[in-house]
Design a protein around this motif. Structure first.
Motif, short mmCIF file in Angstrom:
data_model
loop_
_atom_site.label_atom_id
_atom_site.label_comp_id
_atom_site.label_asym_id
_atom_site.label_seq_id
_atom_site.Cartn_x
_atom_site.Cartn_y
_atom_site.Cartn_z
N UNK A 28 0.85 -1.19 0.00
CA UNK A 28 0.00 0.00 0.00
C UNK A 28 0.89 1.24 0.00
N UNK A 29 0.52 2.19 -0.88
CA UNK A 29 1.26 3.44 -0.95
C UNK A 29 0.52 4.59 -0.30
N UNK A 30 1.26 5.44 0.38
CA UNK A 30 0.71 6.64 1.00
C UNK A 30 1.69 7.79 0.78
N UNK A 31 1.23 9.01 0.94
CA UNK A 31 2.11 10.16 0.71
C UNK A 31 3.28 10.17 1.69
N UNK A 32 2.98 9.99 2.97
CA UNK A 32 4.00 10.01 4.00
C UNK A 32 3.66 8.94 5.03
N UNK A 33 4.51 7.94 5.12
CA UNK A 33 4.23 6.78 5.98
C UNK A 33 4.07 7.19 7.44
N UNK A 34 4.98 8.01 7.94
CA UNK A 34 4.94 8.38 9.35
C UNK A 34 3.69 9.19 9.68
N UNK A 35 3.31 10.08 8.77
CA UNK A 35 2.10 10.88 8.99
C UNK A 35 0.87 9.99 9.02
N UNK A 36 0.80 9.03 8.09
CA UNK A 36 -0.33 8.10 8.05
C UNK A 36 -0.42 7.29 9.34
N UNK A 37 0.71 6.80 9.81
CA UNK A 37 0.71 5.98 11.03
C UNK A 37 0.47 6.79 12.29
#
Length: 239
Positions: A28-37
């Motif tokens: 799964x791709x997201x803009x910013x992993x840390x922000x998403x988590x």
């Protein structure tokens, strides 16, 4: 097969869970992993934070958009919201080179003030932009000439796309459109794996205009059936 899904919303989660069930490796791709988590509250649609979904589906690998696109064997599903999709995908064009990109985005523009608004249970109905003379899928294809774009999934809620049998035993219709025959075959094979038996090829990618414009009647039907968002119903082409 390693299949990538770009986006972490409700639709992307439905595809992730189903693909895991089918035995695929899901990135799964997201803009910013840390922000998403880091998010701990539901989004504006009431979708729980992605960290909760990831805890329930630990086999999902979360990466940035570019890393996730590069990791796919061949198929990438685009779940990025329609208003931001072209810019986000253009930024990872090299990683998407040669891949099949199945797009289910609706080009909704929410921040508009129509002269004759359409009130809905959750606010003013968004505007389709582009509409009539262009489509989001065509814009994506022009921005990514080395990627094989297919439009599909967009005429149903994504929870229904991955589980067609939940409505009328699966007796309803799904559409595909695209300019690359092999790419459409890949999308059709995935739909068949999901359980679809009635898949109608609408021809070239220009037909995506009709699929995207269907979003408004889909909403109207849902409202008529008592749903605030989307709705649990199917579309059947009788012929």
């Amino acid at each position: 097969m390693k299949i990538t899904i770009l986006g972490t919303g409700g639709g992307a989660r439905a595809h992730s869970a189903k693909l895991l069930e089918l035995g695929h490796k899901v990135i799964v791709g997201t803009r910013d992993v840390q922000t998403t988590l880091a998010r701990t509250e539901p989004d504006v649609m009431g979708t729980p934070p992605y960290r909760d979904f990831l805890a329930e589906h630990p086999r999902v690998t979360l990466m940035t958009f570019g890393e996730a696109a590069a990791a796919a064997d061949e198929v990438v599903i685009n779940g990025i919201d329609g208003h931001n999709a072209v810019a986000a995908l253009s930024a990872i064009a090299d990683q998407l080179q040669g891949k099949v990109l199945i797009d289910y985005g609706v080009p909704y523009l929410y921040a508009h003030q129509p002269v004759h608004p359409w009130p809905t249970p959750w606010g003013i109905m968004p505007k389709l932009e582009p509409c009539d003379t262009d489509s989001l899928a065509e814009q994506i294809q022009r921005a990514l000439p080395r990627t094989r774009v297919v439009k599909s999934f967009v005429t149903q809620e994504q929870t229904t796309v991955v589980d067609p049998a939940s409505i009328a035993g699966g007796d309803h219709t799904m559409f595909v459109a695209g300019d690359d025959l092999d790419a459409k075959d890949q999308a059709t094979s995935l739909l068949q794996a999901y359980g679809w038996s009635d898949i109608l090829d609408l021809g070239p990618l220009v037909s995506a205009r009709g699929m995207e414009m269907y979003a408004h009647i889909h909403s109207a039907i849902g409202f008529a059936l008592g749903y605030q968002f989307g709705g649990h119903f199917g579309l059947k082409v009788v012929r």
